[in-house]
Structure formats: C-alpha cells, structure tokens
Scaffold this active site. Structure first.
Site, short mmCIF file in Angstrom:
data_model
loop_
_atom_site.label_atom_id
_atom_site.label_comp_id
_atom_site.label_asym_id
_atom_site.label_seq_id
_atom_site.Cartn_x
_atom_site.Cartn_y
_atom_site.Cartn_z
N PRO A 98 38.34 29.08 35.78
CG PRO A 98 39.28 30.41 34.11
CD PRO A 98 38.00 29.79 34.55
CD GLU A 125 36.79 37.93 29.70
OE1 GLU A 125 37.65 37.77 30.59
OE2 GLU A 125 36.94 37.55 28.52
NE ARG A 167 37.84 5.99 36.60
CZ ARG A 167 38.64 5.75 37.62
NH1 ARG A 167 38.69 6.59 38.64
NH2 ARG A 167 39.39 4.67 37.67
CG ASP A 182 42.53 4.94 39.13
OD1 ASP A 182 42.90 4.08 38.36
OD2 ASP A 182 41.39 5.40 39.21
CL1 6GU Z 1 36.59 24.86 35.20
N1 6GU Z 1 36.63 26.67 33.25
C1 6GU Z 1 37.28 27.40 32.33
N2 6GU Z 1 36.58 28.22 31.54
N3 6GU Z 1 38.58 27.35 32.15
C2 6GU Z 1 39.25 26.51 32.94
C3 6GU Z 1 38.66 25.72 33.90
C4 6GU Z 1 37.32 25.82 34.04
N4 6GU Z 1 39.59 25.00 34.53
C5 6GU Z 1 40.73 25.34 33.98
N5 6GU Z 1 40.54 26.25 33.01
#
Ligand code: 6GU
Length: 269
Positions: A98, A125, A167, A182
């Site tokens: 994230p 984590e 794709r 798209d």
């Molecule tokens: Cl790529 N990994 C995790 N664990 N949480 C996320 C993410 C990735 N992208 C958004 N939230």
C-alpha cells in the site's frame, strides 16, 4: 513471458494447470494454457531454515505486527530471479504494497512488454526494507499499490495486476481495439484519459427504455462524437481529477469538449 509469484499462500492462486483460481480461468487461464505466459507459483516457506518454517519476526524499534525476514526473502528471490534462474538478467521485481507507487494502465503496458516478471507477496507489516533496496542493485524493482486502501497481503493485488497485464499481451484479448478504447486506454485511442460512457445491445427497447437513437443512425461521425460527449459527462461526474489533467494538456480538449464540460458544471480559468 515468464511470471513467478512468491507467496506464503500459493493456494490463493489455485491450480492454473487444473483451470482453477485466478491464473486458471478467463483470459489469464487461456494465456497460460497456450504457453504465452509461463506461471510459476512458489511457497516462500520453502526457503525458511528452521523447523517452524518461520518467515517473519518482530519489528526493530517496536510496534505492532510482524515483518517478513530478509534472509528468507533474499534466498527466495535469488532462486527465482537470480543469475542462474534468469541468465539474460532481465527480470523485473514487483513488490505489492500500500506504500508503493500507483498501479496504472501505463505501468500495466510496460509490464506487458517484459520478458520476466517476479511478484513478491508480502503479508503482516511488510517485507524488511533491505530486501527491495538490495535487489535494486541488480534488477529493476517496483513497489506498487493498487489503490488507497489496505489489503491483508499482496496476493489479491497480484491477481489484479496480472489481469490488467495479460489482456494487453498480443493475441490475448482478441479484439485489440477494445483495449485501446477502454477507460484509461493507453492505445492510440482518442478516448485516452476518459472513462468509458454507456453501452447498449439488443433489444432496442427494453422495459420501455429506448437505446439512444444516434446509435441506430448509421452516422459514424455523430456516433463517435456522442460517445465522446458521454465519456466527458461521466468523467466530469465521477472523476473530476481526470478532467483537470486533460485540461492541462493543450491537445487534450477541443472546443466541443469544453462546451460539454461547461454544461456539466466544469469551468476553466
Ligand atoms: Cl499492492 N498490497 C496491500 N497489502 N495492500 C494494498 C495494496 C497492495 N494496494 C493497495 N492496498
């Protein structure tokens, strides 16, 4: 293309050989079945060195949760993407997190042009930060997020990224134009940067609702303009940030575009 995935949940990806799970069905399953993509899913615990197959430990400096161990990840990545596994030295490592850079259609297109992708799925984590730093001295490493929310692990993000990448591979989609048009289409498409507008099929009248008459007119110019108008209205409504980006590009919006956006309440300086 070769795709390696290292995870503590190999079962998440199912059996692509048996046609099950995210690698086994639909476009990705067909790409794997044809040999266009050689998928290899690896259990990280195979590189653990103690009797408990430990892959994580408590964080230096304290705090909640657990951090994945650098020694285990280092050995796993050496085996999967190291010199002997990848003599050409062309692997690109993708670490879903994230806190990564945003995954976009452009990034998907750049992955679709690679020979070898390696996905390192973290849990807890995250992975000890020395791992991406050290691997980056030898190969391209991207830490990538699929959106502003937190998943429990990278596995679902890898499934998302692979679907977007697959794709775009030659021959996978069947209809190359549908990728170009798209939402976010990265092709030569005139709709680049806009969300797709509404679509319709038979019957012409359904539960008293008619298909927009212009689509039945046979006037291809009028249809293309209507589609762009609708795409602009939808984008203004749900993604005003995208309209702002288009407006910043001098070639992004023509006079009619600006008229449609003004009707949608969008006014430019
Ligand atoms: Cl790529 N990994 C995790 N664990 N949480 C996320 C993410 C990735 N992208 C958004 N939230």
């Amino acid at each position: 293309m070769r795709v390696d995935i290292v995870t503590i949940f190999p079962d998440y990806f199912g059996s692509h050989a048996a046609g099950e799970g995210p690698l086994g069905v639909s476009l990705i399953g067909k790409a794997g079945g044809r040999g266009d993509i050689d998928f290899r899913v690896h259990d990280l615990r195979g590189w653990a060195t103690d009797v408990h197959n430990t892959v994580d430990d408590s964080p230096f400096g304290g705090g909640p949760g657990m951090v994945m161990k650098p020694d285990v990840w280092g050995d796993a990545l050496d085996a999967v993407a190291g010199d002997s596994a990848d003599p050409g030295g062309t692997a690109r490592l993708i670490v879903p997190t994230p806190s990564g850079q945003p995954f976009t259609q452009d990034l998907a297109a750049s992955y679709a042009a690679e020979r070898h992708l390696v996905f390192a799925c973290g849990r807890y984590e995250g992975i000890d930060s020395r791992v991406p730093a050290e691997v980056r001295t030898r190969m391209a490493v991207d830490e990538v997020s699929i959106g502003d929310y937190v998943l429990a692990g990278g596995e679902a993000a890898v499934a998302v990224m692979l679907e977007a990448v697959c794709r775009l591979l030659p021959g996978v989609l069947g209809n190359e134009q549908s990728a170009a048009d798209d939402s976010f289409g990265a092709g030569a498409g005139k709709m680049r940067g806009l969300l797709e507008g509404p679509v319709y099929t038979r019957p012409r009248s359904w539960r008293g609702i008619e298909v927009p008459p212009v689509l039945l007119s046979g006037d291809h110019g009028a249809i293309a303009r209507w589609r762009r108008d609708e795409a602009l209205r939808r984008t203004a409504e749900v993604r005003p940030d995208l309209v702002t980006s288009l407006a910043a590009d001098p070639d992004g919006l023509d006079a009619r575009d600006r008229e449609v956006l003004a009707e949608a309440g969008f006014h430019f300086a």
